[in-house]
Motif scaffolding. Structure first.
Motif, PDB file in Angstrom:
ATOM      1  N   GLY A 139       0.834  -1.186   0.000  1.00 44.32           N
ATOM      2  CA  GLY A 139       0.000   0.000   0.000  1.00 44.32           C
ATOM      3  C   GLY A 139       0.874   1.244   0.000  1.00 44.32           C
ATOM      4  N   VAL A 140       0.331   2.349  -0.446  1.00 39.79           N
ATOM      5  CA  VAL A 140       1.105   3.588  -0.506  1.00 39.79           C
ATOM      6  C   VAL A 140       1.594   4.019   0.878  1.00 39.79           C
ATOM      7  N   PRO A 141       0.765   3.962   1.940  1.00 37.47           N
ATOM      8  CA  PRO A 141       1.282   4.357   3.254  1.00 37.47           C
ATOM      9  C   PRO A 141       2.428   3.464   3.739  1.00 37.47           C
ATOM     10  N   VAL A 142       2.360   2.180   3.441  1.00 37.01           N
ATOM     11  CA  VAL A 142       3.431   1.259   3.848  1.00 37.01           C
ATOM     12  C   VAL A 142       4.712   1.597   3.098  1.00 37.01           C
ATOM     13  N   ALA A 143       4.600   1.873   1.801  1.00 34.16           N
ATOM     14  CA  ALA A 143       5.774   2.230   1.003  1.00 34.16           C
ATOM     15  C   ALA A 143       6.381   3.550   1.473  1.00 34.16           C
ATOM     16  N   GLU A 144       5.525   4.520   1.799  1.00 36.67           N
ATOM     17  CA  GLU A 144       6.028   5.805   2.309  1.00 36.67           C
ATOM     18  C   GLU A 144       6.835   5.606   3.592  1.00 36.67           C
ATOM     19  N   LYS A 145       6.305   4.804   4.479  1.00 33.73           N
ATOM     20  CA  LYS A 145       6.975   4.571   5.756  1.00 33.73           C
ATOM     21  C   LYS A 145       8.296   3.829   5.553  1.00 33.73           C
ATOM     22  N   ALA A 146       8.306   2.837   4.663  1.00 34.83           N
ATOM     23  CA  ALA A 146       9.526   2.065   4.423  1.00 34.83           C
ATOM     24  C   ALA A 146      10.623   2.927   3.813  1.00 34.83           C
ATOM     25  N   MET A 147      10.245   3.918   3.013  1.00 36.46           N
ATOM     26  CA  MET A 147      11.238   4.774   2.368  1.00 36.46           C
ATOM     27  C   MET A 147      11.537   6.039   3.178  1.00 36.46           C
ATOM     28  N   GLY A 148      10.847   6.216   4.297  1.00 39.27           N
ATOM     29  CA  GLY A 148      11.092   7.380   5.137  1.00 39.27           C
ATOM     30  C   GLY A 148      10.556   8.673   4.566  1.00 39.27           C
ATOM     31  N   TRP A 149       9.496   8.594   3.767  1.00 38.30           N
ATOM     32  CA  TRP A 149       8.907   9.776   3.154  1.00 38.30           C
ATOM     33  C   TRP A 149       7.855  10.368   4.077  1.00 38.30           C
ATOM     34  N   PRO A 150       7.541  11.657   3.900  1.00 37.21           N
ATOM     35  CA  PRO A 150       6.441  12.251   4.666  1.00 37.21           C
ATOM     36  C   PRO A 150       5.097  11.647   4.259  1.00 37.21           C
ATOM     37  N   LEU A 151       4.132  11.729   5.164  1.00 42.48           N
ATOM     38  CA  LEU A 151       2.801  11.198   4.870  1.00 42.48           C
ATOM     39  C   LEU A 151       2.197  11.897   3.657  1.00 42.48           C
ATOM     40  N   ARG A 152       1.451  11.149   2.882  1.00 42.75           N
ATOM     41  CA  ARG A 152       0.704  11.631   1.717  1.00 42.75           C
ATOM     42  C   ARG A 152       1.582  12.119   0.565  1.00 42.75           C
ATOM     43  N   SER A 153       2.860  11.814   0.602  1.00 37.52           N
ATOM     44  CA  SER A 153       3.718  12.201  -0.521  1.00 37.52           C
ATOM     45  C   SER A 153       3.838  11.067  -1.541  1.00 37.52           C
ATOM     46  N   GLY A 154       3.603   9.845  -1.111  1.00 34.86           N
ATOM     47  CA  GLY A 154       3.772   8.695  -1.990  1.00 34.86           C
ATOM     48  C   GLY A 154       2.799   8.677  -3.149  1.00 34.86           C
ATOM     49  N   LYS A 155       1.562   9.107  -2.905  1.00 47.17           N
ATOM     50  CA  LYS A 155       0.562   9.091  -3.968  1.00 47.17           C
ATOM     51  C   LYS A 155       0.944  10.047  -5.098  1.00 47.17           C
ATOM     52  N   LEU A 156       1.465  11.207  -4.736  1.00 50.13           N
ATOM     53  CA  LEU A 156       1.890  12.179  -5.747  1.00 50.13           C
ATOM     54  C   LEU A 156       3.075  11.644  -6.550  1.00 50.13           C
TER      55      LEU A 156
END
Length: 173
Positions: A139-156
């Motif tokens: 999921g996008v939130p899981v990928a964001e967390k694994a890569m250390g990205w801020p919340l809601r940035s993965g979808k963009l």
């Protein structure tokens, strides 16, 4: 005591799946035929891409680009195996023996080349989110967390990657 399939019990357990009917493409059928086409039931929440598309976060072109990449990934047999290998074992060393299981098929080799080329076209930053969400099914939130990205940035970033994949695959739109 209520029965197993009573309406009261079924009302408590809602189905989390997003099921829709989709027509199967028939390349041999004429376009003007009014005959009823065969359909299949598709679970839209099966992959993160289809979930995002079903909720209006991705365009049709972006979904198609992601599905083409996932198709190449699956055809190249790059995912982990979850069961035993049932390839034919070599019976003899003669010409009539079964092929060696270590030799991948030509179709898988071409799919791997297409997959590698598409990932190279994305570049290092976009290929990571694309692989995690499209191929690995995170999921996008899981990928964001694994890569250390801020919340809601993965979808963009995923949408940018899918747009670039659409350009790479020369999809209309």
């Amino acid at each position: 005591m209520p029965r197993a399939n009573s309406p009261a019990k079924m009302a408590r357990h809602s189905d989390p799946r997003l099921l829709v009917e989709r027509a199967l493409p028939d390349p041999d059928a004429p376009k003007d035929r009014a005959k009823r086409r065969r359909t299949v039931t598709v679970n839209l929440s099966e992959s993160p891409l289809s979930w995002l598309h079903a909720h209006g976060h991705l365009s049709d072109r972006q979904l198609l680009a992601g599905e083409k990449l996932r198709g190449d990934y699956e055809a190249a047999c790059l995912g982990p195996r979850t069961t035993m290998v049932w390839d034919p074992t070599p019976v003899s060393k003669t010409r009539r023996g079964a092929p060696s299981p270590s030799m991948p098929g030509e179709r898988a080799l071409h799919a791997k080349q297409r997959f590698d080329d598409a990932m190279a076209a994305l570049g290092g930053d976009l290929s990571d989110i694309a692989w995690r969400v499209i191929c690995a099914g995170e999921g996008v939130p899981v990928a964001e967390k694994a890569m250390g990205w801020p919340l809601r940035s993965g979808k963009l970033v995923l949408r940018i990657a899918l747009d670039r994949l659409g350009t790479y695959y020369r999809l209309p739109g």
